[in-house]
Write an enzyme that holds these catalytic residues in place. Structure first.
Site, PDB file in Angstrom:
ATOM      1  N   LYS A  75       0.860  -1.190   0.000  1.00 21.57           N
ATOM      2  CA  LYS A  75       0.000   0.000   0.000  1.00 21.57           C
ATOM      3  C   LYS A  75       0.894   1.237   0.000  1.00 21.57           C
ATOM      4  O   LYS A  75       1.932   1.259   0.672  1.00 21.57           O
ATOM      5  CB  LYS A  75      -0.885  -0.022   1.249  1.00 21.57           C
ATOM      6  CG  LYS A  75      -1.966   1.048   1.297  1.00 21.57           C
ATOM      7  CD  LYS A  75      -2.842   0.855   2.554  1.00 21.57           C
ATOM      8  CE  LYS A  75      -3.980   1.848   2.637  1.00 21.57           C
ATOM      9  NZ  LYS A  75      -4.833   1.642   3.844  1.00 21.57           N
ATOM     10  N   SER A 150      -9.776   1.571   2.845  1.00 25.01           N
ATOM     11  CA  SER A 150      -8.956   2.380   1.990  1.00 25.01           C
ATOM     12  C   SER A 150      -7.876   1.618   1.230  1.00 25.01           C
ATOM     13  O   SER A 150      -7.318   2.149   0.272  1.00 25.01           O
ATOM     14  CB  SER A 150      -8.277   3.458   2.832  1.00 25.01           C
ATOM     15  OG  SER A 150      -7.359   2.872   3.734  1.00 25.01           O
ATOM     16  N   SER A 174      -9.915  -0.945   6.931  1.00 23.56           N
ATOM     17  CA  SER A 174      -9.321  -0.708   5.608  1.00 23.56           C
ATOM     18  C   SER A 174      -8.583  -1.885   4.994  1.00 23.56           C
ATOM     19  O   SER A 174      -8.158  -1.808   3.842  1.00 23.56           O
ATOM     20  CB  SER A 174      -8.375   0.495   5.664  1.00 23.56           C
ATOM     21  OG  SER A 174      -9.113   1.691   5.707  1.00 23.56           O
TER      22      SER A 174
END
Lengths: 533, 88
Positions: A75, A150, A174
């Site tokens: 990420k 997210s 997330s």
């Protein structure tokens, strides 16, 4: 064995070359990431060099590591030395961290090969990956829908077969929610189990890094690699790391599984539709009682009503299907009330913005990323933050500033922290009677772009996942069949602090019983080979 | 709030964010129903206390590498516009 476990096995034994494995995945990224947009950056050259080094280690008889030659996506809020780390924000566009996050070091040391940095909601604030400054990521199962967020880029990368493993961060769900929406496995470990050093901070008392994988075995393998004490993170837990993969085959005989009552109710609308179509409310056919366990004694009926609005009936049906499967495998299943979860969302959306307003104060145009010049330093700060932050980030910073401001502190932030304690107590009471708890991961399947533009509607995506962030306990999402329009549904398994092994045992049992899930059909996939090992 | 958070906003944006924040704070009022007088606040989920480490020098992050990522730097320091006095 399949996925990352099989790749590592083959590379370690010399049956496959890490460079060939990497090329298969890079080809797939090249062919399809234009549609999916999972990546902010693809680090192909660096990855080729890393894969070649793994092959050299194998040739020379050195141990290439547990994850030898396994491509991994990080990420884009995990620091990677010399590789742009943007948090999908204009504020950090082009910024190259001077060090690697501890998890990046750990994965690399285990032989994993970074293939790229994945898209996210700006600074990890969102549940759909629509709030990225660089454009949204699309769900590989349906390109007109969101992948969740997210960590939507990491989830989509694994679901699309761009990488067998990815890491994300989970502040309010997330990792788990996008894993659920993309039909893969995602783990939020116990707070402190995995070092946060090098994770760009959002809400520090919630943030935790964890893996995405196509199956529970791969997720367990990656979790073992990134877990452990780190002197660079003062919240890191100094506890030994068990062999998580050995928990997978233990079986659930005798385990006590609690279905969280507050999170197991389909919307009234959905129930009515079922009745009309001849179906029945999923709970109606079960023989389990209501548990009668209301630890903190609060009546949840009125307060929780708004929270139930968004629960798809199919999602609740899959939850009960999962509970049935565990009962059939020898577990004891019952309902349990965890009343404070009804207030979790509200508490979280005060505490997390408060922490964010403090953490994001560092983006002032001085030390990294964007600067917009101003006559004096205050004007430079204000203009930089105006230009650098997106809409949702600005809203949360101001909300947090308000919640912490003199005169409102006790009424908002202080009260939310007390609700956090209630959550902790209610979970403790539930875990006195149960080894793990079950709920849906997400109240709904993947939704369409723009469908949840209203902030509270978007925030409700996190209803089932936030409680474990408030308590700091581990939780994970496992695919369990499909819901509306054949889209993936995930079931959430929650466990007490450092209870990852039991959680994985239950998740593995669910995986064995889960209805089959088709692979995402991306254009031209039929012609591609190698990636879906 | 925007001034405290050092974010420059236009009048339209102030209206937009007032609505957004209002919606969230409306939900926050449901916490008023709870009697929390006897519940202590919880700031951190895991009870770790007095975290010490050995007092040994590690290898620090390279200063030049850090400064190379700053918008402006000179003489080994971050550079900012005037903090005090008339900008000239």
């Amino acid at each position: 064995m399949k996925g990352a476990s099989l790749i590592a096995h083959d590379v370690r034994t010399g049956a496959r070359r890490a460079t060939d494995v990497l090329q298969d995945f890079l080809s797939r990224v090249e062919a399809h990431d234009g549609d999916v947009h999972a990546f902010n950056t693809v680090t192909a050259e660096q990855a080729r060099a890393a894969a070649a080094a793994i092959d050299a280690a194998v040739d020379e008889g050195r141990d290439p590591g547990l994850l030898a030659g396994v491509p991994v996506a990080f990420k884009d809020n995990l620091c990677t030395r010399g590789v742009a780390t943007t948090c999908s924000s204009r504020m950090l566009e082009g910024w190259q961290p001077p060090y690697d996050a501890t998890v990046v070091q750990a994965m690399t040391a285990a032989g994993a090969v970074m293939i790229g940095k994945t898209n996210l909601d700006e600074f990890a604030m969102g549940s759909s990956t629509e709030h990225s400054a660089f454009g949204p990521t699309r769900n590989p199962y349906d390109l007109t829908r969101v992948p969740g967020g997210s960590s939507g880029g990491s989830a989509a990368a694994v679901a699309a077969g761009f990488a067998p493993l990815a890491l994300g961060s989970d502040t309010g769900g997330s990792i788990r929610q996008p894993a659920s929406l993309c039909g893969i496995v995602g783990i939020k470990p116990t707070y402190g189990r995995v070092s946060r050093y090098g994770l760009v901070a959002f809400a520090s008392s919630f943030d935790q890094i964890g893996p995405f994988a196509t199956d529970v075995a791969d997720a367990a393998l990656a979790l073992g690699v990134i877990s452990g004490h780190d002197p660079a993170d003062s919240t890191s837990i100094p506890a030994a790391v068990p062999d998580y993969t050995s928990a997978l085959d233990r079986g659930v005989e005798g385990l006590r599984v609690g279905i969280v009552s507050e999170l197991a109710v389909a919307s009234a609308e959905g129930q009515a539709a079922r009745a009309r179509s001849g179906g029945c409310h999923p709970a109606a056919g079960t023989s389990w009682g209501d548990g009668g366990n209301t630890p903190s004694g609060y009546d949840i009926s009125a307060e929780a009503a708004w929270l139930r609005d968004g629960f798809d009936p199919e999602v609740v049906e899959r939850l009960y299907g999962a509970a049935d499967a565990l009962a059939a495998a020898g577990a004891t299943v019952d309902h349990v009330s965890v009343p404070a979860v009804a207030y979790g969302l509200t508490a979280y959306y005060l505490i997390a913005p408060a922490e964010a307003s403090s953490n994001l104060a560092r983006y002032d145009g001085t030390r990294y990323g964007l600067r917009v010049e101003g006559a004096d330093v205050t004007e430079m700060n204000r203009l930089t933050r105006r230009a650098g932050f997106g809409d949702e980030v600005k809203a949360r910073i101001m909300l947090g500033t308000f919640a912490l401001s003199a005169g409102y502190y006790d009424a908002y932030y202080g009260k939310a922290q007390r609700v956090r304690m209630l959550t902790r107590r209610d979970f403790d009471a539930a875990y006195a009677d149960f080894d793990v708890l079950l709920s849906p991961t997400s109240p709904c399947v993947a939704f369409r772009f723009g469908e949840r533009a209203d902030p509270m509607t978007m925030y409700r995506c996190d209803t089932c996942t936030i409680p474990s962030n408030l308590s700091g306990d581990p939780a994970m999402s496992v695919p369990f069949g499909t819901g509306a329009e054949g889209l993936p549904v995930g079931v959430q398994v929650m466990a007490p602090a450092l209870g990852e092994e039991t959680m994985l045992t239950v998740a593995a049992a669910l995986e064995r019983a889960a209805p089959p899930l088709s692979k995402p059909l991306l254009a031209g996939v039929a012609g591609s080979t190698g990636a879906q090992t | 709030m925007a001034r405290l958070a050092r974010i420059e906003l236009t009048a339209d944006e102030i209206e937009h964010y007032t609505g957004h924040l209002g919606r969230v704070l409306e939900h926050a009022r449901e916490l008023d129903d709870l009697d929390l007088a006897d519940v202590p606040p919880l700031a951190h989920p895991y009870p770790l206390r007095n975290v010490f480490r050995d007092d040994v020098a590690g290898s620090p992050v390279d200063r030049d590498e850090v400064l190379s990522q700053a918008p402006a730097a000179s003489d080994g320091q971050f550079e900012v516009p005037p903090v005090l006095g008339d900008p000239s």
